[in-house]
Design an enzyme around this catalytic site. Structure first.
Site, PDB file in Angstrom:
ATOM      1  N   ARG A 107       0.886  -1.185   0.000  1.00 33.54           N
ATOM      2  CA  ARG A 107       0.000   0.000   0.000  1.00 33.54           C
ATOM      3  C   ARG A 107       0.908   1.215   0.000  1.00 33.54           C
ATOM      4  NH1 ARG A 107      -5.498   1.467   3.202  1.00 33.54           N
ATOM      5  NH2 ARG A 107      -6.219   0.015   1.620  1.00 33.54           N
ATOM      6  N   HIS A 134      -7.054   0.908  -6.844  1.00 36.95           N
ATOM      7  CA  HIS A 134      -7.388   0.072  -5.687  1.00 36.95           C
ATOM      8  C   HIS A 134      -8.060  -1.207  -6.208  1.00 36.95           C
ATOM      9  CE1 HIS A 134      -7.887  -1.076  -1.683  1.00 36.95           C
ATOM     10  NE2 HIS A 134      -8.757  -0.201  -1.239  1.00 36.95           N
ATOM     11  N   GLN A 137     -10.049  -3.720  -3.913  1.00 33.38           N
ATOM     12  CA  GLN A 137     -11.366  -3.202  -3.564  1.00 33.38           C
ATOM     13  C   GLN A 137     -12.352  -3.495  -4.701  1.00 33.38           C
ATOM     14  OE1 GLN A 137     -12.484  -1.556  -0.632  1.00 33.38           O
ATOM     15  NE2 GLN A 137     -14.402  -2.036  -1.645  1.00 33.38           N
ATOM     16  N   ASP A 226     -17.144   7.295  -2.419  1.00 35.02           N
ATOM     17  CA  ASP A 226     -15.920   7.163  -1.612  1.00 35.02           C
ATOM     18  C   ASP A 226     -15.698   8.521  -0.943  1.00 35.02           C
ATOM     19  OD1 ASP A 226     -13.478   6.410  -0.522  1.00 35.02           O
ATOM     20  OD2 ASP A 226     -12.361   6.548  -2.405  1.00 35.02           O
ATOM     21  N   CYS A 266     -16.548   1.977  -0.383  1.00 37.18           N
ATOM     22  CA  CYS A 266     -15.390   1.127  -0.060  1.00 37.18           C
ATOM     23  C   CYS A 266     -15.033   1.193   1.421  1.00 37.18           C
ATOM     24  CB  CYS A 266     -14.204   1.524  -0.926  1.00 37.18           C
ATOM     25  SG  CYS A 266     -13.720   3.247  -0.712  1.00 37.18           S
ATOM     26  N   ARG A 294     -14.210  -8.369   0.874  1.00 37.58           N
ATOM     27  CA  ARG A 294     -12.758  -8.204   0.706  1.00 37.58           C
ATOM     28  C   ARG A 294     -12.044  -9.509   1.070  1.00 37.58           C
ATOM     29  NH1 ARG A 294     -10.483  -3.074   0.649  1.00 37.58           N
ATOM     30  NH2 ARG A 294      -8.647  -4.305   0.136  1.00 37.58           N
TER      31      ARG A 294
HETATM   32  N1   CP Z   1     -11.494   0.015   1.674  1.00 38.11           N
HETATM   33  C1   CP Z   1     -10.254  -0.074   2.176  1.00 38.11           C
HETATM   34  O1   CP Z   1      -9.268  -0.343   1.460  1.00 38.11           O
HETATM   35  O2   CP Z   1     -10.190   0.151   3.509  1.00 38.11           O
HETATM   36  P1   CP Z   1      -8.861   0.294   4.372  1.00 38.11           P
HETATM   37  O3   CP Z   1      -8.226   1.594   4.023  1.00 38.11           O
HETATM   38  O4   CP Z   1      -9.347   0.231   5.782  1.00 38.11           O
HETATM   39  O5   CP Z   1      -7.939  -0.861   4.038  1.00 38.11           O
HETATM   40  N1  NVA Z   2      -9.799   6.943  -1.850  1.00 38.63           N
HETATM   41  C1  NVA Z   2      -9.520   6.489  -0.508  1.00 38.63           C
HETATM   42  C2  NVA Z   2      -9.786   5.017  -0.397  1.00 38.63           C
HETATM   43  C3  NVA Z   2      -9.587   4.437   0.971  1.00 38.63           C
HETATM   44  C4  NVA Z   2      -9.819   2.975   0.996  1.00 38.63           C
HETATM   45  C5  NVA Z   2      -8.082   6.815  -0.158  1.00 38.63           C
HETATM   46  O1  NVA Z   2      -7.201   6.634  -1.006  1.00 38.63           O
HETATM   47  O2  NVA Z   2      -7.841   7.254   0.964  1.00 38.63           O
END
Ligand code: CP
Ligand code: NVA
Length: 307
Positions: A107, A134, A137, A226, A266, A294
């Site tokens: 990540r 993502h 997701q 989102d 999400c 997930r």
């Molecule tokens: N939706 C998602 O990726 O959540 P987190 O940021 O908690 O992993």
């Molecule tokens: N768009 C958001 C998604 C979190 C799962 C971010 O990148 O923070």
């Protein structure tokens, strides 16, 4: 040596999977959710690393639990606690970790970091969110739509909000599976143009960008949103909140969609900003099933990628 140079498969964006592979993964995830193969442990003796530059609740925990349920070991790597944080290169980190691990989930902020890591790793690399994509997701989103609507092709999905990482991966998923997607966003917050170009040339469905959330929600089977302020955008928070104030999923907007439309997010949600409590906790909301999915889609993905 654990290296798997020959034939290793990464999952950095949705394009890394064919339409058939996506459909098979969803089928497998639904099977796993139903309790099939409870004792099948394809990851016995295997270790998977999770290197996360940003916070996570769902991605981290669902992967760690999924790895455990498949018989493997997960190792969480905080960038501040490994030598990368003191200047060791991404390339060298990827080379070294590939000698110990059978796969790695990243990540990151920059999507180029995931690409650079994957180009030097000899084991499968999975994108657990970057600033542009993502894809994990999106697999859970597709599974949830299949579970609730029984099909993907021809579904009308309205995404209301920021053209961000989640939107980019949703557009790619829609293109791969024949979902018609409409994005309603303020000017200047459109999804990535390269994502749109490729999706439009690949898709059998419609991909529409417009400004009016009600127009996007009209006759939708699925309404998705989102957060307005993604991780790393905190400095722009006030500006974005004011730009997006008319892009909230509330009861009025939901009324524009089909009666049996499902609402997806999400998560994490900023209740009262992009979505109201009433909708999030209402009868159309599928957000917690989506979050559960997930786990099932990631287990199916690990079974498929990790050898
Ligand atoms: N939706 C998602 O990726 O959540 P987190 O940021 O908690 O992993
Ligand atoms: N768009 C958001 C998604 C979190 C799962 C971010 O990148 O923070």
């Amino acid at each position: 040596m654990n290296g798997q140079i020959d034939g290793k498969r990464d999952f950095l964006t949705i394009w890394d999977l064919s339409k058939d592979e996506i459909e098979n993964l969803i089928k497998r995830a639904l099977e796993l959710k139903s309790g099939a193969d409870k004792n099948k442990c394809p990851l016995i003796g295997k270790s998977i690393g999770l290197f996360f530059e940003k916070p996570s609740t769902r991605t981290r925990v669902s992967f760690e639990v999924g790895i455990y349920q498949l018989g493997g070991q997960s190792i969480y790597l905080n960038p501040r606690e490994i030598q990368l944080g003191r200047g060791e290169s991404i390339a060298d980190t990827a080379r070294v970790l590939s000698r110990y691990l059978n796969g790695i989930i990243l990540r990151t902020y920059a999507h180029s970091s995931v690409e650079e890591f994957a180009s030097h790793a000899t084991v499968p690399v999975i994108n657990g969110l970057s600033d542009f994509h993502h894809p994990c997701q999106a697999l859970a989103d597709l599974m949830t739509i299949m579970e609730k609507k029984g099909r993907l092709k021809g579904i009308r999905l309205a995404y209301i909000g920021d053209g961000n990482n989640v939107a980019n991966s949703l557009i790619e998923s829609a293109a791969r599976t024949g979902i018609n997607i409409t994005i309603a966003c303020p000017e200047g917050y459109e999804p990535d143009p390269d994502v749109l170009d490729r999706a439009r040339s690949d898709s059998s469905g419609e991909i529409i960008i417009l400004r009016n959330p009600k127009e996007a929600a009209g006759r939708a089977d699925v309404i998705y949103t989102d957060v307005w302020v993604s991780m790393g955008q905190e400095e722009e928070a006030e500006k974005k909140k004011s730009k997006f104030k008319n892009y909230q999923i509330n009861s009025q907007l939901l009324q524009c969609a089909k009666n049996d439309a499902i609402v997806l997010h999400c998560l994490p949600a900023h209740r009262g900003e992009e979505i109201t409590d009433e909708v999030m906790d209402g009868p159309n909301s599928a957000v917690f099933d989506q979050a559960e999915n997930r786990l099932h889609t990631e287990k199916a993905l690990l079974e498929f990628l990790i050898r």
